[in-house]
Design a protein around this motif. Structure first.
Motif, PDB file in Angstrom:
ATOM      1  N   ARG A  68       0.743  -0.853  -0.089  1.00  0.00           N
ATOM      2  CA  ARG A  68       0.217   0.191  -0.062  1.00  0.00           C
ATOM      3  C   ARG A  68       0.656   1.369   0.121  1.00  0.00           C
ATOM      4  NH1 ARG A  68      -2.613  -3.077   4.079  1.00  0.00           N
ATOM      5  NH2 ARG A  68      -1.922  -1.247   5.557  1.00  0.00           N
ATOM      6  N   LYS A  69       2.011   1.451   0.463  1.00  0.00           N
ATOM      7  CA  LYS A  69       2.644   2.449   0.770  1.00  0.00           C
ATOM      8  C   LYS A  69       3.988   2.345  -0.634  1.00  0.00           C
ATOM      9  CE  LYS A  69       6.336   4.754   3.932  1.00  0.00           C
ATOM     10  NZ  LYS A  69       6.229   4.784   4.861  1.00  0.00           N
ATOM     11  N   LYS A  70       4.077   1.727  -1.502  1.00  0.00           N
ATOM     12  CA  LYS A  70       5.288   1.515  -2.058  1.00  0.00           C
ATOM     13  C   LYS A  70       3.994   1.727  -3.112  1.00  0.00           C
ATOM     14  CE  LYS A  70       7.694  -1.357  -5.728  1.00  0.00           C
ATOM     15  NZ  LYS A  70       8.024  -2.555  -5.541  1.00  0.00           N
ATOM     16  N   PHE A  71       3.360   2.399  -3.500  1.00  0.00           N
ATOM     17  CA  PHE A  71       2.082   2.159  -4.263  1.00  0.00           C
ATOM     18  C   PHE A  71       1.292   3.523  -4.052  1.00  0.00           C
ATOM     19  CE2 PHE A  71       3.344  -2.067  -5.708  1.00  0.00           C
ATOM     20  CZ  PHE A  71       3.971  -1.518  -7.222  1.00  0.00           C
ATOM     21  N   HIS A  72       1.249   4.236  -2.998  1.00  0.00           N
ATOM     22  CA  HIS A  72       0.338   5.156  -2.516  1.00  0.00           C
ATOM     23  C   HIS A  72      -0.737   5.031  -2.696  1.00  0.00           C
ATOM     24  CE1 HIS A  72       4.587   7.579  -3.181  1.00  0.00           C
ATOM     25  NE2 HIS A  72       4.346   6.864  -4.285  1.00  0.00           N
ATOM     26  N   LEU A  73      -1.720   3.612  -2.343  1.00  0.00           N
ATOM     27  CA  LEU A  73      -2.758   3.298  -1.676  1.00  0.00           C
ATOM     28  C   LEU A  73      -2.462   3.948  -0.406  1.00  0.00           C
ATOM     29  CD1 LEU A  73      -2.921  -0.075  -4.105  1.00  0.00           C
ATOM     30  CD2 LEU A  73      -3.568   1.941  -4.689  1.00  0.00           C
ATOM     31  N   ASP A  74      -2.191   4.256   0.496  1.00  0.00           N
ATOM     32  CA  ASP A  74      -2.791   4.760   1.804  1.00  0.00           C
ATOM     33  C   ASP A  74      -2.835   5.857   1.803  1.00  0.00           C
ATOM     34  OD1 ASP A  74       0.059   5.545   0.784  1.00  0.00           O
ATOM     35  OD2 ASP A  74       1.432   5.224   3.011  1.00  0.00           O
TER      36      ASP A  74
END
Length: 91
Positions: A20-26
């Motif tokens: 989630r963090k890597k792909f800015h899904l947070d």
């Protein structure tokens, strides 16, 4: 990279925090596009604002945009029709 996650009741899954963090899904408003192809389910991160353009949507930048919009509405400033015209005005 493969990661196994459980599918819960009603088809829900939880993406690992690192992904989630890597792909800015947070980030607020983030979505995941679901693609079916060749017997696979592909999840593709979709952001309302691409990560490389997020700087333009910070509160500080948007505050500056509101000031500029107000000045334009008040007839302040100078409008240049081209970059060359602007550069000429600096001489």
């Amino acid at each position: 990279m493969s990661t196994y996650i459980n599918v819960r009741e009603r088809g829900q899954i939880s993406l690992p925090a690192a992904i989630r963090k890597k792909f800015h899904l947070d980030e607020p408003g983030a979505q995941v596009e679901i693609i079916e192809r060749s017997g696979e389910i592909v999840l593709r991160p979709m952001l309302p604002v691409p990560a490389d353009q997020a700087w333009a949507w910070t509160e500080e930048f948007q505050a500056g945009e509101r000031v500029a919009d107000a000045e334009i509405a008040a007839g302040l400033g100078t409008v240049y029709n081209s970059g060359e015209e602007f550069l000429e005005s600096l001489k």
